[in-house]
Design an enzyme around this catalytic site. Sequence first.
Site, PDB file in Angstrom:
ATOM      1  N   GLU A 164     -12.320  -1.043  36.200  1.00 34.06           N
ATOM      2  CA  GLU A 164     -11.022  -1.300  35.577  1.00 34.06           C
ATOM      3  C   GLU A 164     -11.167  -2.496  34.661  1.00 34.06           C
ATOM      4  OE1 GLU A 164     -10.832  -1.678  39.211  1.00 34.06           O
ATOM      5  OE2 GLU A 164     -10.503   0.462  39.504  1.00 34.06           O
ATOM      6  N   TYR A 207     -18.050  -1.941  27.106  1.00 39.42           N
ATOM      7  CA  TYR A 207     -18.135  -0.730  27.934  1.00 39.42           C
ATOM      8  C   TYR A 207     -18.185   0.524  27.069  1.00 39.42           C
ATOM      9  CZ  TYR A 207     -16.933  -3.901  31.737  1.00 39.42           C
ATOM     10  OH  TYR A 207     -16.943  -4.942  32.625  1.00 39.42           O
ATOM     11  N   ALA A 223     -19.251 -11.023  34.346  1.00 37.53           N
ATOM     12  CA  ALA A 223     -18.853 -12.181  33.520  1.00 37.53           C
ATOM     13  C   ALA A 223     -20.092 -12.957  33.093  1.00 37.53           C
ATOM     14  CB  ALA A 223     -17.908 -13.101  34.279  1.00 37.53           C
ATOM     15  N   ASN A 260      -8.339  -6.787  26.956  1.00 33.52           N
ATOM     16  CA  ASN A 260      -9.679  -7.398  26.964  1.00 33.52           C
ATOM     17  C   ASN A 260     -10.616  -6.664  25.999  1.00 33.52           C
ATOM     18  OD1 ASN A 260     -12.098  -8.610  27.543  1.00 33.52           O
ATOM     19  ND2 ASN A 260     -11.874  -8.517  29.774  1.00 33.52           N
TER      20      ASN A 260
HETATM   21  C1  LIG Z   1     -16.977  -9.346  28.413  1.00 29.32           C
HETATM   22  C2  LIG Z   1     -18.180 -10.270  28.599  1.00 29.32           C
HETATM   23  C3  LIG Z   1     -18.773 -10.055  29.980  1.00 29.32           C
HETATM   24  C4  LIG Z   1     -19.242  -9.915  27.513  1.00 29.32           C
HETATM   25  O1  LIG Z   1     -20.407 -10.702  27.767  1.00 29.32           O
HETATM   26  P1  LIG Z   1     -21.492 -11.009  26.617  1.00 29.32           P
HETATM   27  O2  LIG Z   1     -22.757 -11.447  27.271  1.00 29.32           O
HETATM   28  O3  LIG Z   1     -20.879 -11.887  25.608  1.00 29.32           O
HETATM   29  O4  LIG Z   1     -21.680  -9.543  25.994  1.00 29.32           O
HETATM   30  P2  LIG Z   1     -22.885  -9.051  25.034  1.00 29.32           P
HETATM   31  O5  LIG Z   1     -23.417 -10.220  24.273  1.00 29.32           O
HETATM   32  O6  LIG Z   1     -23.829  -8.238  25.832  1.00 29.32           O
HETATM   33  O7  LIG Z   1     -22.052  -8.128  24.014  1.00 29.32           O
HETATM   34  C5  LIG Z   1     -22.349  -6.763  23.790  1.00 29.32           C
HETATM   35  C6  LIG Z   1     -21.296  -6.149  22.912  1.00 29.32           C
HETATM   36  O8  LIG Z   1     -20.003  -6.223  23.525  1.00 29.32           O
HETATM   37  C7  LIG Z   1     -18.990  -6.421  22.519  1.00 29.32           C
HETATM   38  N1  LIG Z   1     -18.399  -7.774  22.612  1.00 29.32           N
HETATM   39  C8  LIG Z   1     -18.802  -8.779  23.418  1.00 29.32           C
HETATM   40  N2  LIG Z   1     -17.994  -9.850  23.245  1.00 29.32           N
HETATM   41  C9  LIG Z   1     -17.090  -9.509  22.298  1.00 29.32           C
HETATM   42  C10 LIG Z   1     -16.000 -10.201  21.690  1.00 29.32           C
HETATM   43  N3  LIG Z   1     -15.689 -11.482  22.018  1.00 29.32           N
HETATM   44  N4  LIG Z   1     -15.244  -9.538  20.793  1.00 29.32           N
HETATM   45  C11 LIG Z   1     -15.515  -8.266  20.461  1.00 29.32           C
HETATM   46  N5  LIG Z   1     -16.561  -7.547  20.990  1.00 29.32           N
HETATM   47  C12 LIG Z   1     -17.328  -8.169  21.893  1.00 29.32           C
HETATM   48  C13 LIG Z   1     -19.729  -6.328  21.196  1.00 29.32           C
HETATM   49  O9  LIG Z   1     -19.782  -4.949  20.849  1.00 29.32           O
HETATM   50  C14 LIG Z   1     -21.095  -6.854  21.583  1.00 29.32           C
HETATM   51  O10 LIG Z   1     -22.121  -6.497  20.700  1.00 29.32           O
HETATM   52  P3  LIG Z   1     -22.418  -7.444  19.420  1.00 29.32           P
HETATM   53  O11 LIG Z   1     -22.520  -8.862  19.912  1.00 29.32           O
HETATM   54  O12 LIG Z   1     -23.714  -6.880  18.899  1.00 29.32           O
HETATM   55  O13 LIG Z   1     -21.255  -7.259  18.491  1.00 29.32           O
HETATM   56  C15 LIG Z   1     -17.793 -11.774  28.384  1.00 29.32           C
HETATM   57  O14 LIG Z   1     -17.024 -11.894  27.210  1.00 29.32           O
HETATM   58  C16 LIG Z   1     -17.001 -12.368  29.541  1.00 29.32           C
HETATM   59  O15 LIG Z   1     -17.579 -12.868  30.513  1.00 29.32           O
HETATM   60  N6  LIG Z   1     -15.653 -12.304  29.452  1.00 29.32           N
HETATM   61  C17 LIG Z   1     -14.794 -12.862  30.512  1.00 29.32           C
HETATM   62  C18 LIG Z   1     -14.875 -12.047  31.793  1.00 29.32           C
HETATM   63  C19 LIG Z   1     -14.510 -10.593  31.546  1.00 29.32           C
HETATM   64  O16 LIG Z   1     -13.564 -10.281  30.827  1.00 29.32           O
HETATM   65  N7  LIG Z   1     -15.259  -9.688  32.190  1.00 29.32           N
HETATM   66  C20 LIG Z   1     -15.027  -8.260  32.118  1.00 29.32           C
HETATM   67  C21 LIG Z   1     -14.122  -7.870  33.234  1.00 29.32           C
HETATM   68  S1  LIG Z   1     -13.825  -6.111  33.232  1.00 29.32           S
END
Ligand SMILES: CC(C)(COP(=O)(O)OP(=O)(O)OC[C@H]1O[C@@H](n2cnc3c(N)ncnc32)[C@H](O)[C@@H]1OP(=O)(O)O)[C@@H](O)C(=O)NCCC(=O)NCCS
Length: 156
Positions: free
Chosen positions: A109, A121, A76, A114
Site C-alpha cells: 500500500e 513502484y 525507506a 506519495n
Molecule cells: C520512496 C523512496 C523509498 C525512494 O527511495 P530512493 O532511494 O530515493 O529511490 P531511487 O533512487 O531508487 O529512485 C528510483 C526511481 O523512483 C522514482 N523517484 C524516486 N524519488 C522520486 C521523487 N522524489 N520524485 C519523483 N520520482 C521519484 C524515480 O523514477 C526514480 O528514478 P530516477 O531517479 O532515475 O528518476 C524515498 O523517497 C523515501 O524513503 N521516501 C519516504 C518513505 C516512503 O515514502 N516510503 C515508501 C512507502 S510505500
Amino acid sequence: MREWTIELMTDRDQIDEVLAIEELSFTNPWTREMYLAEFENHGVSFCYLARDNARRVVGFCSVWKVVDELHINNLAVAPADRRGGAASALLRRVLAEGASAGANRATLEVRRSNDAARNLYERFGFRVAGVRRAYYTKPVEDAIVLWRYPLTDLAA
Ligand SMILES: CC(C)(COP(=O)(O)OP(=O)(O)OC[C@H]1O[C@@H](n2cnc3c(N)ncnc32)[C@H](O)[C@@H]1OP(=O)(O)O)[C@@H](O)C(=O)NCCC(=O)NCCS
C-alpha cells in the site's frame, strides 16, 4: 548511480539504524517493539538493509513472505541518500529473492500523494489494484493498493 550493498538484517542490534530512518521518513513510524516482533517472526518476516561504502545503513525494506505472496510493509531511504538508487537496489533484491523462494506476486500500500514511491513502484511493474479509503492517519489519506505479478521474470 551510487553503489549499495544489500544485506538481510541478522541481528536485533541493527534495529536502531532502521528506526532512525523510519523516524525521518514516516509520520507514524514503526516502533522498536514492532521491529523486535518482526525479527522473531522467522521464515515470514525479512528486513533488508542497504549500506553505503562506509557500511552505514542508508535504507531498508521490510517484507513478509506468506506462501506464494510477498507483502512489502516498509521501504525507506535516509533523506540525504535519496535519488541514488538505494530503494531500487532494495526492491530488486527483495523481489528477486522472493521469486526464487517461490513467491509469484507482490503487493503493498502507498499513500495516494506519495509520487516518489508511486513512480518507483510503477518502474518495477506494480499496477493499481484498488483503494483503501482513509487507510492512513497523520494525515488521513487513502492507500493505493498495488500488485506486481508474476515475479518469474525477476527470479535470481
Ligand atoms: C520512496 C523512496 C523509498 C525512494 O527511495 P530512493 O532511494 O530515493 O529511490 P531511487 O533512487 O531508487 O529512485 C528510483 C526511481 O523512483 C522514482 N523517484 C524516486 N524519488 C522520486 C521523487 N522524489 N520524485 C519523483 N520520482 C521519484 C524515480 O523514477 C526514480 O528514478 P530516477 O531517479 O532515475 O528518476 C524515498 O523517497 C523515501 O524513503 N521516501 C519516504 C518513505 C516512503 O515514502 N516510503 C515508501 C512507502 S510505500
